[in-house]
Motif scaffolding. Structure first.
Motif, PDB file in Angstrom:
ATOM      1  N   LEU A 132       0.873  -1.214   0.020  1.00 46.44           N
ATOM      2  CA  LEU A 132       0.161   0.246   0.029  1.00 46.44           C
ATOM      3  C   LEU A 132       0.895   1.273  -0.098  1.00 46.44           C
ATOM      4  CD1 LEU A 132      -2.697  -0.902   2.549  1.00 46.44           C
ATOM      5  CD2 LEU A 132      -3.037  -0.300  -0.071  1.00 46.44           C
ATOM      6  N   LEU A 133       2.084   1.091   0.420  1.00 45.24           N
ATOM      7  CA  LEU A 133       2.928   2.439   0.518  1.00 45.24           C
ATOM      8  C   LEU A 133       3.852   2.397  -0.728  1.00 45.24           C
ATOM      9  CD1 LEU A 133       4.296   1.924   4.305  1.00 45.24           C
ATOM     10  CD2 LEU A 133       2.606   3.733   3.610  1.00 45.24           C
ATOM     11  N   ALA A 134       4.138   1.418  -1.030  1.00 45.49           N
ATOM     12  CA  ALA A 134       5.130   1.344  -2.386  1.00 45.49           C
ATOM     13  C   ALA A 134       5.238   0.148  -3.147  1.00 45.49           C
ATOM     14  CB  ALA A 134       6.611   1.394  -1.971  1.00 45.49           C
ATOM     15  N   ARG A 135       5.411   0.491  -4.468  1.00 42.33           N
ATOM     16  CA  ARG A 135       5.441  -0.834  -5.564  1.00 42.33           C
ATOM     17  C   ARG A 135       6.945  -1.409  -5.681  1.00 42.33           C
ATOM     18  NH1 ARG A 135       5.577   1.180  -9.975  1.00 42.33           N
ATOM     19  NH2 ARG A 135       5.490   3.418  -9.607  1.00 42.33           N
ATOM     20  N   MET A 136       6.873  -2.707  -5.579  1.00 42.32           N
ATOM     21  CA  MET A 136       8.273  -3.480  -5.381  1.00 42.32           C
ATOM     22  C   MET A 136       8.584  -4.310  -6.553  1.00 42.32           C
ATOM     23  SD  MET A 136       9.250  -4.093  -1.572  1.00 42.32           S
ATOM     24  CE  MET A 136      10.846  -4.404  -2.018  1.00 42.32           C
ATOM     25  N   SER A 137       9.684  -4.282  -7.159  1.00 47.40           N
ATOM     26  CA  SER A 137      10.129  -5.269  -8.052  1.00 47.40           C
ATOM     27  C   SER A 137      10.305  -6.766  -7.703  1.00 47.40           C
ATOM     28  CB  SER A 137      11.398  -5.111  -8.734  1.00 47.40           C
ATOM     29  OG  SER A 137      12.313  -5.124  -7.786  1.00 47.40           O
ATOM     30  N   PRO A 138      10.039  -7.732  -8.165  1.00 52.11           N
ATOM     31  CA  PRO A 138      10.086  -9.078  -7.611  1.00 52.11           C
ATOM     32  C   PRO A 138      11.449  -9.403  -7.073  1.00 52.11           C
ATOM     33  CG  PRO A 138       9.167  -9.303 -10.094  1.00 52.11           C
ATOM     34  CD  PRO A 138       9.526  -7.940  -9.767  1.00 52.11           C
ATOM     35  N   GLU A 139      12.548  -8.443  -7.526  1.00 56.75           N
ATOM     36  CA  GLU A 139      13.873  -8.664  -6.890  1.00 56.75           C
ATOM     37  C   GLU A 139      13.875  -7.859  -5.614  1.00 56.75           C
ATOM     38  OE1 GLU A 139      13.630  -9.435 -10.944  1.00 56.75           O
ATOM     39  OE2 GLU A 139      13.276  -7.355 -10.080  1.00 56.75           O
ATOM     40  N   GLY A 140      12.893  -7.029  -5.212  1.00 57.03           N
ATOM     41  CA  GLY A 140      12.720  -6.293  -3.834  1.00 57.03           C
ATOM     42  C   GLY A 140      13.191  -4.782  -3.906  1.00 57.03           C
ATOM     43  N   LYS A 141      13.195  -4.517  -5.170  1.00 57.18           N
ATOM     44  CA  LYS A 141      13.736  -3.005  -5.403  1.00 57.18           C
ATOM     45  C   LYS A 141      12.570  -2.052  -5.272  1.00 57.18           C
ATOM     46  CE  LYS A 141      15.935   0.249  -8.433  1.00 57.18           C
ATOM     47  NZ  LYS A 141      16.415   0.324 -10.056  1.00 57.18           N
ATOM     48  N   VAL A 142      12.511  -0.947  -4.403  1.00 56.35           N
ATOM     49  CA  VAL A 142      11.301  -0.101  -4.430  1.00 56.35           C
ATOM     50  C   VAL A 142      11.251   0.674  -5.653  1.00 56.35           C
ATOM     51  CG1 VAL A 142      10.454   1.882  -3.258  1.00 56.35           C
ATOM     52  CG2 VAL A 142      11.634   0.025  -1.897  1.00 56.35           C
ATOM     53  N   LEU A 143      10.082   0.637  -6.410  1.00 59.81           N
ATOM     54  CA  LEU A 143       9.986   1.262  -7.904  1.00 59.81           C
ATOM     55  C   LEU A 143       9.256   2.563  -7.631  1.00 59.81           C
ATOM     56  CD1 LEU A 143       8.580  -1.969  -9.715  1.00 59.81           C
ATOM     57  CD2 LEU A 143      10.752  -1.027  -9.529  1.00 59.81           C
ATOM     58  N   GLY A 144       8.324   2.731  -6.555  1.00 60.31           N
ATOM     59  CA  GLY A 144       8.005   4.015  -6.296  1.00 60.31           C
ATOM     60  C   GLY A 144       6.744   4.102  -5.475  1.00 60.31           C
ATOM     61  N   PRO A 145       6.069   4.970  -4.940  1.00 60.72           N
ATOM     62  CA  PRO A 145       5.013   5.154  -3.963  1.00 60.72           C
ATOM     63  C   PRO A 145       3.728   4.495  -4.769  1.00 60.72           C
ATOM     64  CG  PRO A 145       5.227   7.300  -5.103  1.00 60.72           C
ATOM     65  CD  PRO A 145       6.540   6.392  -5.459  1.00 60.72           C
ATOM     66  N   SER A 146       3.001   3.754  -3.651  1.00 66.70           N
ATOM     67  CA  SER A 146       1.648   3.074  -4.247  1.00 66.70           C
ATOM     68  C   SER A 146       0.468   4.084  -3.860  1.00 66.70           C
ATOM     69  CB  SER A 146       1.488   1.704  -3.580  1.00 66.70           C
ATOM     70  OG  SER A 146       0.629   0.982  -4.151  1.00 66.70           O
ATOM     71  N   ILE A 147      -0.540   3.390  -3.855  1.00 65.23           N
ATOM     72  CA  ILE A 147      -1.872   4.134  -3.762  1.00 65.23           C
ATOM     73  C   ILE A 147      -1.970   4.986  -2.490  1.00 65.23           C
ATOM     74  CG2 ILE A 147      -3.293   2.579  -5.191  1.00 65.23           C
ATOM     75  CD1 ILE A 147      -4.371   1.169  -3.096  1.00 65.23           C
ATOM     76  N   TYR A 148      -1.979   4.266  -1.375  1.00 69.47           N
ATOM     77  CA  TYR A 148      -1.835   5.224  -0.034  1.00 69.47           C
ATOM     78  C   TYR A 148      -0.899   6.129   0.112  1.00 69.47           C
ATOM     79  CZ  TYR A 148      -2.607   6.204   4.753  1.00 69.47           C
ATOM     80  OH  TYR A 148      -2.734   6.916   5.960  1.00 69.47           O
ATOM     81  N   ALA A 149       0.292   6.031  -0.308  1.00 64.96           N
ATOM     82  CA  ALA A 149       1.195   7.136  -0.288  1.00 64.96           C
ATOM     83  C   ALA A 149       0.951   8.225  -1.245  1.00 64.96           C
ATOM     84  CB  ALA A 149       2.727   6.252  -0.574  1.00 64.96           C
ATOM     85  N   GLU A 150       0.370   7.732  -2.384  1.00 66.90           N
ATOM     86  CA  GLU A 150       0.025   8.925  -3.403  1.00 66.90           C
ATOM     87  C   GLU A 150      -1.219   9.798  -2.687  1.00 66.90           C
ATOM     88  OE1 GLU A 150      -0.849   6.786  -6.944  1.00 66.90           O
ATOM     89  OE2 GLU A 150       1.058   6.626  -7.544  1.00 66.90           O
ATOM     90  N   MET A 151      -2.074   8.974  -1.835  1.00 68.40           N
ATOM     91  CA  MET A 151      -3.144   9.868  -1.376  1.00 68.40           C
ATOM     92  C   MET A 151      -2.592  10.711  -0.284  1.00 68.40           C
ATOM     93  SD  MET A 151      -5.299  10.190   1.517  1.00 68.40           S
ATOM     94  CE  MET A 151      -5.902   8.328   2.287  1.00 68.40           C
ATOM     95  N   VAL A 152      -1.578  10.461   0.636  1.00 70.32           N
ATOM     96  CA  VAL A 152      -1.000  11.186   1.610  1.00 70.32           C
ATOM     97  C   VAL A 152      -0.212  12.238   0.859  1.00 70.32           C
ATOM     98  CG1 VAL A 152       0.717  11.200   3.561  1.00 70.32           C
ATOM     99  CG2 VAL A 152      -0.668   9.264   3.242  1.00 70.32           C
ATOM    100  N   TRP A 153       0.496  12.065  -0.269  1.00 67.59           N
ATOM    101  CA  TRP A 153       1.012  13.092  -0.926  1.00 67.59           C
ATOM    102  C   TRP A 153      -0.108  14.145  -1.531  1.00 67.59           C
ATOM    103  CZ3 TRP A 153       5.384  15.260  -1.964  1.00 67.59           C
ATOM    104  CH2 TRP A 153       5.643  16.298  -3.028  1.00 67.59           C
ATOM    105  N   GLY A 154      -1.102  13.804  -1.826  1.00 70.50           N
ATOM    106  CA  GLY A 154      -2.088  14.676  -2.397  1.00 70.50           C
ATOM    107  C   GLY A 154      -2.746  15.542  -0.915  1.00 70.50           C
ATOM    108  N   ALA A 155      -2.678  14.797   0.020  1.00 76.25           N
ATOM    109  CA  ALA A 155      -3.152  15.505   1.310  1.00 76.25           C
ATOM    110  C   ALA A 155      -2.252  16.673   1.593  1.00 76.25           C
ATOM    111  CB  ALA A 155      -3.426  14.612   2.559  1.00 76.25           C
ATOM    112  N   ARG A 156      -0.922  16.335   1.706  1.00 76.67           N
ATOM    113  CA  ARG A 156       0.225  17.267   1.675  1.00 76.67           C
ATOM    114  C   ARG A 156       0.255  18.415   0.952  1.00 76.67           C
ATOM    115  NH1 ARG A 156       5.448  12.834   3.144  1.00 76.67           N
ATOM    116  NH2 ARG A 156       5.264  13.338   5.419  1.00 76.67           N
ATOM    117  N   GLN A 157      -0.212  18.176  -0.266  1.00 79.42           N
ATOM    118  CA  GLN A 157      -0.315  19.492  -1.354  1.00 79.42           C
ATOM    119  C   GLN A 157      -1.392  20.073  -1.005  1.00 79.42           C
ATOM    120  OE1 GLN A 157       2.980  18.824  -2.452  1.00 79.42           O
ATOM    121  NE2 GLN A 157       2.253  19.624  -4.444  1.00 79.42           N
ATOM    122  N   GLY A 158      -2.520  19.827  -0.711  1.00 80.22           N
ATOM    123  CA  GLY A 158      -3.606  20.287  -0.288  1.00 80.22           C
ATOM    124  C   GLY A 158      -3.449  21.124   1.040  1.00 80.22           C
ATOM    125  N   ARG A 159      -2.682  20.686   2.027  1.00 81.98           N
ATOM    126  CA  ARG A 159      -2.329  21.427   3.129  1.00 81.98           C
ATOM    127  C   ARG A 159      -1.374  22.634   2.768  1.00 81.98           C
ATOM    128  NH1 ARG A 159      -3.233  19.589   8.305  1.00 81.98           N
ATOM    129  NH2 ARG A 159      -1.368  20.465   9.080  1.00 81.98           N
TER     130      ARG A 159
END
Length: 260
Positions: A132-159
């Protein structure tokens, strides 16, 4: 203005209601004026937890410090959204407002995140919750934020657009294993890497303990045990109290001096 603590995660079973109840009650026991709001309109675990506490205190003749349970109005005048109306009623009379969000994406939960001064995200210590926080590759590498982290980012931008202060985001690792297992180390490493990229603090939460399930029907918390006649605390209960103490200290809330 009240300091707003939002407990959110778009996944059920991560310990949001247990965390909300123990943080809110700990603050009340330390003498702060605390209000509680449950946005999970369907399940209402936090709200029922507090209602159980109120009913048990009346039946048992106990006077335990208890947060004020707020309600979302069924109808809001002048097109005011129900969350804003509830907050307007609670804010003037309280130091803290603890909001428990549902384990799914809703409009009310999204609005609550924009109100958060402190955001607490409990997660089970597994890559299922990590997803929910980040997308990961099968090898365990963090690819980027996932749905919940993106929602929090939007909340931060709104604030930021509204001129409000930043969100202090704390991710709790609940149900941590007692041994240094391989999966535990991998989740910890991934969380540390992600925290630097998207801006949250990582903290240990609550271990899996039977006591939490036993306290719910009476609306009690770990801090109430001696008030109900429990003279000898088990080692598990003592460890759980320390987990709560560490959690409240980690939140670093304004004007809070831990005395339990």
């Amino acid at each position: 203005m009240a300091h707003i603590i939002v407990v959110g995660n778009e996944k059920g079973g991560s310990g949001k209601s247990t965390t909300s109840m123990h943080v809110a009650t700990a603050l009340a026991r330390m003498g702060h004026r605390v209000a509680a709001l449950d946005l999970d309109i369907r399940q209402r675990s936090f709200g029922r937890y507090l209602e159980n506490r109120i009913h048990h205190c009346v039946k048992a003749g106990l006077d335990l410090p208890t947060p004020t349970l707020g309600d979302l109005p069924a109808q809001s005048p002048n097109d005011t959204d129900p969350l804003s109306q509830a907050m307007a009623q609670l804010d003037p009379d309280h130091d803290f407002i603890v909001i428990d969000c549902p384990g799914s994406h809703t409009r009310l939960a999204q609005m609550a995140h924009m109100l958060a001064d402190t955001l607490v995200t409990p997660m089970n210590d597994s890559f299922i919750d990590f997803d929910l926080l980040a997308r990961m590759s099968p090898e365990g590498k963090v690819l980027g934020p996932s749905i919940y982290a993106e929602m929090v980012w939007g909340a931060r931008q709104g604030r930021q657009a509204a001129g409000a202060g930043p969100i202090d985001w704390v991710v709790l690792r609940n149900r941590l294993g007692t041994q240094a297992m391989h999966n535990k180390r991998k989740v910890g490493t991934a969380l540390t890497q992600l925290s630097k990229r998207i801006g949250f603090r990582v903290a240990p939460g609550f271990a899996e303990r039977v006591i939490f399930r036993e306290l719910f029907p009476r609306g009690l918390t770990l801090l109430d045990l001696r008030d109900i006649g429990t003279e000898q605390l088990s080692m598990s209960n003592i460890a759980a109290r320390q987990e709560l103490r560490d959690l409240v200290a980690t939140l670093n809330l304004p004007g809070v001096k831990i005395d339990f």
